[in-house]
Motif scaffolding. Structure first.
Motif, PDB file in Angstrom:
ATOM      1  N   THR A  53       0.836  -1.211   0.000  1.00  0.00           N
ATOM      2  CA  THR A  53       0.000   0.000   0.000  1.00  0.00           C
ATOM      3  C   THR A  53       0.867   1.256   0.000  1.00  0.00           C
ATOM      4  N   SER A  54       1.874   1.280   0.849  1.00  0.00           N
ATOM      5  CA  SER A  54       2.726   2.460   0.993  1.00  0.00           C
ATOM      6  C   SER A  54       3.509   2.746  -0.286  1.00  0.00           C
ATOM      7  N   ASP A  57       1.190   3.914  -3.214  1.00  0.00           N
ATOM      8  CA  ASP A  57       0.689   5.280  -3.017  1.00  0.00           C
ATOM      9  C   ASP A  57       1.806   6.312  -3.125  1.00  0.00           C
ATOM     10  N   SER A  60       2.547   6.535  -6.852  1.00  0.00           N
ATOM     11  CA  SER A  60       1.443   7.191  -7.563  1.00  0.00           C
ATOM     12  C   SER A  60       1.477   8.698  -7.356  1.00  0.00           C
ATOM     13  N   ALA A  61       1.717   9.116  -6.114  1.00  0.00           N
ATOM     14  CA  ALA A  61       1.779  10.547  -5.825  1.00  0.00           C
ATOM     15  C   ALA A  61       2.940  11.213  -6.566  1.00  0.00           C
ATOM     16  N   SER A  78      -3.798   4.120  -7.523  1.00  0.00           N
ATOM     17  CA  SER A  78      -3.750   4.124  -6.059  1.00  0.00           C
ATOM     18  C   SER A  78      -5.067   3.654  -5.462  1.00  0.00           C
ATOM     19  N   ASN A  82      -5.736   0.251  -3.211  1.00  0.00           N
ATOM     20  CA  ASN A  82      -6.218   0.335  -1.833  1.00  0.00           C
ATOM     21  C   ASN A  82      -7.550  -0.383  -1.655  1.00  0.00           C
ATOM     22  N   THR A 127      -5.055   2.234   5.457  1.00  0.00           N
ATOM     23  CA  THR A 127      -5.476   2.400   4.071  1.00  0.00           C
ATOM     24  C   THR A 127      -6.055   3.787   3.845  1.00  0.00           C
ATOM     25  N   SER A 130      -3.206   6.461   4.051  1.00  0.00           N
ATOM     26  CA  SER A 130      -2.363   6.503   2.857  1.00  0.00           C
ATOM     27  C   SER A 130      -3.125   7.059   1.655  1.00  0.00           C
ATOM     28  N   ALA A 131      -4.391   6.658   1.512  1.00  0.00           N
ATOM     29  CA  ALA A 131      -5.199   7.144   0.383  1.00  0.00           C
ATOM     30  C   ALA A 131      -5.402   8.654   0.453  1.00  0.00           C
ATOM     31  N   TYR A 133      -3.388  10.889   1.454  1.00  0.00           N
ATOM     32  CA  TYR A 133      -2.185  11.558   0.959  1.00  0.00           C
ATOM     33  C   TYR A 133      -2.213  11.666  -0.561  1.00  0.00           C
ATOM     34  N   VAL A 134      -2.534  10.585  -1.241  1.00  0.00           N
ATOM     35  CA  VAL A 134      -2.553  10.594  -2.706  1.00  0.00           C
ATOM     36  C   VAL A 134      -3.629  11.542  -3.215  1.00  0.00           C
TER      37      VAL A 134
END
Length: 475
Positions: A53-54, A57, A60-61, A78, A82, A127, A130-131, A133-134
């Motif tokens: 996941t980390s 993401d 992707s960012a 992303s 997730n 989850t 982290s989501a 942030y993106v």
């Protein structure tokens, strides 16, 4: 690794001692290693999911910033990653069983295909963290970071990893990137916060849980017994969940981080809206910012606003657990907010504010505890029986027993109303800012030391003989 165990105390003591001996550039690497040890302590394979996941993401960012013309694709990557991980490990068995039951209703006899894997602890929390942030990078609210270790620590920071609060990049990631220094005054406030959290868990939540568990283990409890159990569970879940947050915030302070407040006396709320501004604040604001507002929020027609509220809270219910009672609980809260929204549009003389504040608090308290009954009772048939019982058929002995149960829960809950405001005053108003010129001197230090000692001995004397995982570990 539970906060209330000797294992965690030993682990945190070692982490704390080594952490403050390291230079700043090594502190984050060490905390990352410690966080992964903490999370993988019971099930090491969980580390694969949080790492996946980390990394997805973070990458992707980075590409959202580097290739803005393809930003939609990387946001989609992303989100799909997730949602796929969360759906597989948390919801697959629920949906498989539900679809199979539906087919069986129409005569297609089949057995559900179930995954024989344990639900990774805290997967819903990290989850969402982290989501966010993106999504914030996509919206231009946050710059994509270049240091992967810092981002890995942001997602896996062990004090708040398992049950929140759910933090944004501007809350935690910026603190990870800044130098930190040890402050003895902040440390004293952190110890008080940890002890208060342990008191709420070991004395209040675990003692009241004995009452709630006893009641909900009954096959056919009468009307007063059921609602005494719902009240006891309301005390238990508030003390239990806010205890985790306090311990997480205290441990974070000892490491030089400040986490957001996640509860603000929710049972003093005078409306469902006010309750959700006070309860699990980090999750409420997450759904507001990433679900309710994108759906349109309060803009548009009244019908659209009500639709947005219902969708948001149905998803919130599903987030809490892969079971129909959680979806029903979410629908209940969505319906409450819709009804309160309609009530606020009534003629001025009929609006809620015309009712005395105390009556609004009592009404809200009752409605919230109807929801807690849905939250606690996983059998829909038992839940229906509880909700449709005739209160006048209960024997007098059951009413007396229910009063004893309710009194016991209220007795343990008293510190939440008597002590909690004082703790908030000492910690949030007097000790939140260590750079303030008005920082408390030796008098406040003496008060905090005395309070910590009293709470410690309260735990030793009053703690429950039985303890269990924090309730929100299952989410």
């Amino acid at each position: 690794m539970l906060f209330q165990t000797l294992t965690f105390l030993t682990f945190f003591t070692i982490v704390f001692a080594i952490y403050w001996m390291l230079q700043r550039r090594w502190q984050n690497y060490f905390l990352l290693i410690a966080s992964y040890v903490f999370y993988g302590w019971v099930e090491p394979w969980w580390l694969l999911l949080i790492a996946l996941t980390s990394v997805v993401d973070f990458t992707s960012a980075r590409f959202i910033n580097k290739r803005p013309h393809q930003r939609n694709r990387f946001l989609l990557l992303s989100l799909i990653t997730n949602i796929s991980i969360l759906a597989t490990y948390k919801y697959f068995n629920f949906f498989s069983s539900s679809v199979t039951s539906l087919f069986n209703q129409f005569g297609f006899e089949t057995d559900p295909f179930l995954l024989q894997v344990a639900l990774p602890v805290g997967i819903s929390f990290y989850t969402f963290q982290s989501a966010s942030y993106v999504i914030d990078v996509y919206r231009g609210k946050v710059e994509a970071r270049r240091k992967l270790p810092d981002y890995l620590l942001f997602v896996a920071f062990f004090p708040q990893l398992v049950a929140g609060p759910i933090l944004r990049a501007n809350d935690l990631l910026v603190q990870i990137e800044k130098p930190r220094t040890f402050d003895a005054r902040i440390a004293r406030s952190a110890v008080l916060l940890i002890l208060w959290g342990l008191y709420k868990k070991l004395v209040i939540a675990d003692n009241v849980a004995l009452v709630a568990n006893k009641i909900f283990a009954l096959d056919t409890p009468s009307f007063p017994i059921v609602w005494a159990g719902a009240f006891a569970f309301g005390v238990q879940i508030y003390a239990d969940f806010s205890a985790y947050t306090d311990i997480a915030r205290g441990c974070s302070r000892l490491l030089g981080f400040e986490l957001c407040q996640n509860f603000n006396h929710p049972y003093l709320a005078d409306s469902p809206q006010a309750f959700w501004r006070r309860w699990h604040i980090s999750l409420s604001t997450w759904f507001r910012d990433y679900v309710y507002f994108p759906l349109g929020g309060s803009h548009g027609s009244l019908l659209q606003q009500c639709r947005n509220l219902l969708i948001t809270f149905l998803l919130s219910g599903l987030w809490h657990g892969a079971a129909w009672n959680f979806i029903l609980w979410g629908a209940w809260h969505g319906a409450l907010l819709v009804l309160w929204t309609l009530w606020n549009r009534a003629p001025a003389s009929l609006r809620p504010e015309k009712i005395p504040w105390l009556l609004r608090v009592v009404l809200t308290f009752i409605l919230i505890h109807v929801g807690w009954l849905m939250f606690r009772e996983q059998s829909l048939s038992h839940l229906w029986a509880h909700l449709t019982q005739n209160p006048f058929t209960a024997p007098e002995a059951d009413w007396r027993a229910a009063l004893r149960f309710a009194f016991m829960a209220a007795f343990y809950a008293l510190p939440l109303y008597l002590v909690h405001p004082l703790i908030d005053f000492w910690l949030h108003r007097k000790q939140a800012d260590s750079t303030s010129q008005h920082y408390p001197g030796w008098k406040w230090t003496t008060v905090i030391t005395a309070a910590s000692a009293l709470i410690y001995w309260g735990i030793i004397i009053l703690r429950s003989p039985e303890t269990a995982d924090f309730i929100y570990f299952q989410f």
